[in-house]
Structure formats: structure tokens, C-alpha cells
Design an enzyme around this catalytic site. Structure first.
Site, mmCIF file in Angstrom:
data_model
loop_
_atom_site.group_PDB
_atom_site.id
_atom_site.type_symbol
_atom_site.label_atom_id
_atom_site.label_comp_id
_atom_site.label_asym_id
_atom_site.label_seq_id
_atom_site.Cartn_x
_atom_site.Cartn_y
_atom_site.Cartn_z
ATOM 1 N N ASN A 58 61.954 10.665 78.891
ATOM 2 C CA ASN A 58 62.358 9.402 79.803
ATOM 3 C C ASN A 58 61.555 8.930 81.161
ATOM 4 O OD1 ASN A 58 64.136 11.653 80.052
ATOM 5 N ND2 ASN A 58 64.762 10.396 82.094
ATOM 6 N N GLN A 86 64.987 7.666 73.956
ATOM 7 C CA GLN A 86 63.871 6.799 74.459
ATOM 8 C C GLN A 86 63.040 6.487 73.322
ATOM 9 O OE1 GLN A 86 62.733 5.726 77.495
ATOM 10 N NE2 GLN A 86 64.445 6.612 78.396
ATOM 11 N N HIS A 108 71.657 0.794 74.669
ATOM 12 C CA HIS A 108 71.108 0.166 75.593
ATOM 13 C C HIS A 108 69.615 0.214 75.878
ATOM 14 C CE1 HIS A 108 71.337 2.900 79.065
ATOM 15 N NE2 HIS A 108 72.045 3.504 78.330
ATOM 16 N N THR A 147 90.310 4.060 69.863
ATOM 17 C CA THR A 147 90.016 2.836 69.235
ATOM 18 C C THR A 147 88.596 2.445 69.369
ATOM 19 O OG1 THR A 147 92.248 1.997 69.508
ATOM 20 C CG2 THR A 147 90.509 0.166 68.963
ATOM 21 N N CYS A 233 68.310 7.798 86.169
ATOM 22 C CA CYS A 233 69.681 8.761 86.228
ATOM 23 C C CYS A 233 69.829 9.568 87.386
ATOM 24 C CB CYS A 233 69.775 9.362 84.649
ATOM 25 S SG CYS A 233 69.463 8.337 83.371
HETATM 26 C C1 LIG Z 1 69.104 7.076 78.768
HETATM 27 C C2 LIG Z 1 68.905 8.547 77.975
HETATM 28 C C3 LIG Z 1 69.990 9.043 77.627
HETATM 29 C C4 LIG Z 1 71.232 8.941 78.104
HETATM 30 O O1 LIG Z 1 71.954 7.714 77.561
HETATM 31 P P1 LIG Z 1 73.154 6.830 78.183
HETATM 32 O O2 LIG Z 1 73.788 6.248 76.900
HETATM 33 O O3 LIG Z 1 72.473 6.266 79.144
HETATM 34 O O4 LIG Z 1 74.129 7.808 78.942
HETATM 35 C C5 LIG Z 1 69.985 10.638 77.233
HETATM 36 N N1 LIG Z 1 68.600 10.942 77.192
HETATM 37 C C6 LIG Z 1 67.490 10.089 77.317
HETATM 38 C C7 LIG Z 1 66.042 10.705 76.866
HETATM 39 C C8 LIG Z 1 67.671 8.995 77.953
HETATM 40 O O5 LIG Z 1 66.511 8.295 78.173
#
Ligand SMILES: *Cc1c(COP(=O)(O)O)cnc(C)c1O
Length: 264
Positions: A58, A86, A108, A147, A233
Site C-alpha cells: 500500500n 491494493q 473502497h 445483518t 493508516c
Molecule cells: C486499505 C488496506 C487494508 C485495510 O482495508 P480497510 O478496509 O481500509 O480496513 C488492508 N491492506 C491493505 C494493503 C490496504 O491497502
């Protein structure tokens, strides 16, 4: 067994397992961010239950040689999980070609809604049976009660469908933008260093260090460009990230390191 450059979502889960008494072996990466396959070979033995290596990083966008990792895991009967958060929607991901038993992704990261992810679990050769994650009603075959978030799930699926249709063109376009940015930077500035292997990399990722520049000052000077010096993050931290440390991009080089992502 896992790699030192994993996302916190894997690092923290492994750390919890360690606290519960499991042994986790951490494998390092080469200076280009690719996992050290010799170290991996040395680390995996017949007691290894699970190998978890991210498909793409990431921060520096490096794509790991998953089929080779799978061969090592398989030789010792270990299962292979990859964090494909990613990679999904950006590069082709084929669980059979890559030899994966488990794959996790999040919607997302490819323009789906926040709050919905997916876990692929192999059903044949071998048959995998997961333990229940959340009790309370037996939803999702008893694995994860509660749910379901239908709008999130539908959005995740729709976003995946759009990526499937557009990924080939989109990736080429984003890679061209990324490469244009890099050649522009190189043309106008000295002391540019790319972090992470350029030939095995996500198409939209550019991670560069600016020699003898201070990171925060550089960010300020970039005005309305949406970029970050740390990982999103773990933002707010002035420490170089664990990924930059792992590839030896420390000191001044880590301070003035920026990830550029081209996107829609
Ligand atoms: C964003 C990401 C995550 C975490 O996913 P979320 O749904 O945002 O908690 C885990 N691993 C990598 C490599 C990411 O880029």
C-alpha cells in the site's frame, strides 16, 4: 509466516496470534521491496500452517511474486493467504494462477463504498473450513453473524464489475500518467529516487524520495496535491514507516518520501 512490509491489518492480527502463543516468523524484503524468497524458503517448514504475504504494497506499490511464494508454501503443505486490498481492481488477480487459498480485499480501494470487504476461501483442493468469526444468528453459513450490509455489498460487487470491464484501459492510462509524472520530476529535479521495484508494481503507484528535502516542507510546497508522507493508516506519525525502514529508505530519504497515486 508473514512479511515485515505487510499492512497493519495483517501485522496487528499476527501480533495478536503471537500474544496468544502462536509462533509467527517474519520474513524481510530486498531493497526493492520484493520479498526475500531465500529467507522465505528458510522460514517455511512442515510446521508452518499459514503463509500470508500481501499481493501489492500500500505504500510502495510493489507486487509480490505470488506464484513463487505459493510454490514454497505448497511444498510444505502450508496454506497461502494474500492481502489483495491494493491489487484488486488494479491488476489481474487469478486465485488459481497465483496458487491462493485465501484472499482478502476491500471495496473502497477500487471505488466501492467504505465498510464492505470480501474474503475468498478455496472450496476444493483443499477444502477450507473457517472458524466462526462472530456469533449471533448464524449468518453467512455461521461464519459471521449479523445483518448484512446490502448496499455495501452491492456497491462492492458493482465496483468490481466496472473494474473488470475497464481495468485494462484504465491501468494503461494510469501507468502512462505515473510515468509522465516521474519523467517530469526527473527532468526538473536532481536527487529523485524511486522506492520499490519499478518493474513489478501497481500501475498507478509512484513512491519517490527527494534527497536533502524535509518531508513536511515538501508537502506544504505541493499545495493542493493530495499526497501523503506517511501511510494513510498510520498518518500523523513522524517516524519513517515500517515499509521504508524495511527497504532501507531511512534518515533524510524517508523524511522526504512521497507516495503519488494516479486515479480517476
Ligand atoms: C486499505 C488496506 C487494508 C485495510 O482495508 P480497510 O478496509 O481500509 O480496513 C488492508 N491492506 C491493505 C494493503 C490496504 O491497502
Amino acid at each position: 509466516m508473514s512479511a515485515v512490509t505487510e499492512h497493519k491489518s495483517v501485522l496487528d492480527s499476527c501480533r495478536r496470534l503471537e500474544r496468544e502463543g502462536w509462533r509467527v516468523t517474519w520474513v524481510g524484503v530486498q531493497p526493492d521491496g520484493i520479498i526475500d524468497l531465500d529467507a522465505l524458503r528458510a522460514a517455511v517448514d512442515d510446521r508452518t500452517i499459514l503463509v500470508s504475504v500481501m499481493l501489492a504494497n500500500n505504500e510502495i506499490g510493489v507486487v509480490q511474486p505470488m506464484a513463487e511464494i505459493a510454490a514454497i508454501a505448497r511444498a510444505h503443505g502450508a496454506l497461502l493467504h494474500t492481502d489483495a486490498a491494493q491489487a484488486a481492481g488494479k491488476i489481474p488477480v487469478d486465485v488459481d494462477a497465483l496458487g491462493l487459498d485465501l484472499l482478502s480485499l476491500t471495496g473502497h480501494k477500487y471505488y466501492g463504498p467504505k465498510g464492505a470487504g470480501a474474503l475468498y476461501v478455496r472450496r476444493r483442493k483443499p477444502i477450507l473450513q473457517l472458524a466462526c468469526q462472530i456469533d449471533g444468528g448464524g449468518h453467512e453459513n455461521g461464519l459471521r453473524s449479523g445483518t448484512l450490509n446490502v448496499p455495501g455489498i452491492a456497491g462492492l460487487g458493482m465496483a468490481a464489475e466496472i473494474c473488470r470491464l475497464e481495468m485494462a484501459d484504465e491501468s494503461a492510462r494510469l501507468a502512462a500518467l505515473r510515468d509522465r509524472l516521474l519523467s517530469g520530476l526527473r527532468k526538473h529535479l536532481d536527487g529523485i529516487r524511486v522506492n520499490g521495484c519499478m518493474s513489478s508494481r501497481l500501475p498507478h503507484n509512484l513512491h519517490v524520495s527527494f534527497d536533502e528535502v524535509e518531508g513536511e516542507a515538501l508537502l506544504m510546497a505541493l499545495g493542493d496535491l493530495a499526497v501523503s508522507t506517511g501511510s494513510a493508516c498510520s498518518s500523523g506519525s513522524q517516524e519513517p514507516s515500517h515499509v521504508l525502514k524495511a527497504i532501507g529508505a531511512v534518515g533524510d530519504r524517508a523524511g522526504a518520501s512521497i507516495r503519488f497515486g494516479s486515479s480517476r
